[in-house]
Design an enzyme around this catalytic site. Structure first.
Site, PDB file in Angstrom:
ATOM      1  N   CYS A   1      -4.613   2.351  -3.774  1.00 17.99           N
ATOM      2  CA  CYS A   1      -3.369   2.887  -3.182  1.00 17.99           C
ATOM      3  C   CYS A   1      -2.209   1.918  -3.390  1.00 17.99           C
ATOM      4  CB  CYS A   1      -3.532   3.196  -1.695  1.00 17.99           C
ATOM      5  SG  CYS A   1      -4.652   4.536  -1.367  1.00 17.99           S
TER       6      CYS A   1
ATOM      7  N   LYS B   1     -10.210  -0.720  10.440  1.00 17.03           N
ATOM      8  CA  LYS B   1     -10.286  -1.910   9.594  1.00 17.03           C
ATOM      9  C   LYS B   1     -10.619  -3.145  10.423  1.00 17.03           C
ATOM     10  CE  LYS B   1      -6.979  -0.158   6.205  1.00 17.03           C
ATOM     11  NZ  LYS B   1      -7.834   0.211   5.084  1.00 17.03           N
TER      12      LYS B   1
ATOM     13  N   HIS C   1       0.875  -1.175   0.000  1.00 20.18           N
ATOM     14  CA  HIS C   1       0.000   0.000   0.000  1.00 20.18           C
ATOM     15  C   HIS C   1       0.918   1.233   0.000  1.00 20.18           C
ATOM     16  CE1 HIS C   1      -2.791   2.978   1.727  1.00 20.18           C
ATOM     17  NE2 HIS C   1      -3.778   2.154   1.439  1.00 20.18           N
TER      18      HIS C   1
ATOM     19  N   ASP D   1       3.310  -4.437   8.211  1.00 16.76           N
ATOM     20  CA  ASP D   1       2.058  -3.692   8.087  1.00 16.76           C
ATOM     21  C   ASP D   1       0.927  -4.725   8.184  1.00 16.76           C
ATOM     22  OD1 ASP D   1      -0.270  -2.624   7.090  1.00 16.76           O
ATOM     23  OD2 ASP D   1       0.637  -1.724   5.312  1.00 16.76           O
TER      24      ASP D   1
ATOM     25  N   GLN E   1      -4.290  -5.375   7.138  1.00 17.16           N
ATOM     26  CA  GLN E   1      -5.305  -6.302   6.608  1.00 17.16           C
ATOM     27  C   GLN E   1      -5.334  -7.629   7.358  1.00 17.16           C
ATOM     28  OE1 GLN E   1      -7.624  -5.483   4.557  1.00 17.16           O
ATOM     29  NE2 GLN E   1      -6.832  -3.539   3.796  1.00 17.16           N
TER      30      GLN E   1
HETATM   31  C1  LIG Z   1      -2.146  -2.938   3.740  1.00 17.42           C
HETATM   32  C2  LIG Z   1      -2.520  -1.534   4.130  1.00 17.42           C
HETATM   33  N1  LIG Z   1      -1.600  -0.737   4.683  1.00 17.42           N
HETATM   34  C3  LIG Z   1      -1.882   0.517   5.081  1.00 17.42           C
HETATM   35  C4  LIG Z   1      -3.131   1.045   4.905  1.00 17.42           C
HETATM   36  C5  LIG Z   1      -3.419   2.429   5.374  1.00 17.42           C
HETATM   37  O1  LIG Z   1      -4.297   2.403   6.471  1.00 17.42           O
HETATM   38  P1  LIG Z   1      -4.862   3.754   7.113  1.00 17.42           P
HETATM   39  O2  LIG Z   1      -5.503   4.512   5.988  1.00 17.42           O
HETATM   40  O3  LIG Z   1      -5.842   3.274   8.131  1.00 17.42           O
HETATM   41  O4  LIG Z   1      -3.713   4.479   7.712  1.00 17.42           O
HETATM   42  C6  LIG Z   1      -4.124   0.265   4.301  1.00 17.42           C
HETATM   43  C7  LIG Z   1      -5.469   0.826   4.042  1.00 17.42           C
HETATM   44  O5  LIG Z   1      -6.174   0.375   3.157  1.00 17.42           O
HETATM   45  C8  LIG Z   1      -3.811  -1.059   3.915  1.00 17.42           C
HETATM   46  O6  LIG Z   1      -4.735  -1.857   3.354  1.00 17.42           O
END
Ligand SMILES: Cc1ncc(COP(=O)(O)O)c(C=O)c1O
Length: 380
Positions: free
Chosen positions: A338, A200, A97, A174, A177
């Protein structure tokens, strides 16, 4: 069916936040009076609960942040930037992402170091042989997601972390998900930084977690200055508190943190393995049903996948797919999710994406398939 973007909030989360907002609201760490002390206690008890959720008995490894994006940026600014020297490199993957990509790209540009990118194959699996060859003595961090938010790939996280750890490279995972489905935490995964977002996982917006391994907590230095993070301030010098109390200058999202604790309780009560098996069942059913829609291309075929499926329909832009399905009350995501580097590597500009949560069911998948078939008929 857009749960990779955000989940619906549990009623118990809303109730916990309302209770605080309506009857217990006070700023923390500041007051001498009961209401403020109780708020402080509740906030700090939450840190302990979150540590337990991460299989740790050390609450001081857990910092509250605004979410995954904020947590990753904190690692970039607080931990990594002060260490970087000419000749160093950071390793991340093509599947990240943007939140786990741009902060490293920015550091690489600013400090003139190399950003090394682990490629993937056409199925959407990371190339671990390349990963091995990209890591060397000058690697300052490996940053990788647990699950791809675009393809649903479950990365072989133990193996990936093992490769980095054999060269003593710090690893950031990260878990945006995966936090709902799998056992996570810096101890169970043997990583050094772990991030996720409340929204999430049935919790509130604007709150998330950064957990740091005991090995690196002392390397987390303040990057953002103001009240709440200090031991004392004099005209010429300020002494700061230790991690995790040295990061969140200013008033934190107290109500959000309380909501997050309620979300973790909600998840624990249902059970992560129950969630995983329900979503697994829906994913397999959806893959089977989608593959029978004429003109569909399911993007990627990773070895392990959960909850997320990207697809395209022949000659129809994903935005048109999403608009058409919207008329049947189906909420799905269309665009780049993204993850523009990932899509470019696959020669794509956009995809349609469904992503499931615990409240989705087989009927939702039937509705999706009927609507997609109708769209194909309408378009041809
Ligand atoms: C794998 C992953 N990392 C980071 C993010 C960013 O999360 P946030 O917008 O809650 O900071 C997302 C959001 O879709 C994501 O799916």
């Amino acid at each position: 069916m857009d749960n990779a973007a955000t989940t619906q909030r549990a009623k118990s989360v809303v109730a916990a936040q309302s209770q605080f907002d309506l009857y217990e609201n006070a700023n923390i760490h500041r007051g001498i009076y009961d209401l403020s002390n109780q708020a402080t206690q509740k906030f700090e008890n939450t840190r302990t609960k979150i540590a337990q959720f991460l299989s740790s008995n050390n609450a001081n490894t857990v910092a509250f942040t605004q979410g995954t994006t904020a947590s990753i940026n904190i690692v970039a600014q607080s931990f990594l930037a002060p260490k970087l020297k000419f000749g160093d490199n950071i390793v991340t993957t093509i599947m990240e992402h943007h939140a786990n990509f741009i902060p490293w790209q920015m550091l690489a540009q600013k400090y003139q170091i190399e950003l090394r990118i682990v490629p993937m194959d056409k199925n959407g699996d990371l190339d671990l042989i390349q990963l091995k060859s990209l890591i060397d003595r000058k690697t300052q961090l490996l940053a990788v997601s647990h699950i791809s938010n675009t393809l649903g790939t479950i990365h072989p996280i133990d193996e990936i972390i093992g490769i980095a750890k054999s060269s003593e490279i710090p690893v950031l995972v990260d878990a945006a998900q995966s936090a709902c489905h799998f056992e996570i935490g810096v101890d169970p995964l043997n990583c050094d930084f772990l991030t996720f977002s409340g929204h999430k996982m049935f919790g509130p917006f604007g709150v998330g977690i950064l957990q740091v391994s005991e090995k690196y907590v002392e390397d987390m230095i303040p990057y953002n200055f103001g009240g709440g993070i200090i031991e004392n301030v004099q005209i010429k010098k300020t002494n700061f508190r230790n991690f995790p109390h040295n990061l969140d200058a200013g008033t934190p999202n107290v109500s959000g943190v309380i909501g997050l604790a309620a979300a973790l309780k909600f998840i624990s009560e249902i059970g992560k393995s129950n969630m995983e098996s329900h979503i697994n069942k829906l994913t397999l059913l959806a893959l089977d049903q989608l593959s029978q829609v004429s003109g569909i291309e399911i993007i990627g075929n990773p070895k392990k996948r959960i909850g997320i499926i990207s697809f395209n329909l022949k000659n129809i832009h994903p935005h048109d797919v999403a608009s058409f399905l919207n008329k049947d009350g189906i909420a799905l995501r269309a665009g780049t999710h993204c993850t523009q580097p990932l899509l470019s590597a696959m020669g794509l500009h956009a995809t349609a994406r469904v992503s499931f949560s615990i409240y989705n069911n087989e009927e939702d998948i039937n509705t999706l398939i009927v609507s997609l078939k109708e769209l194909m008929k309408f378009w041809s």
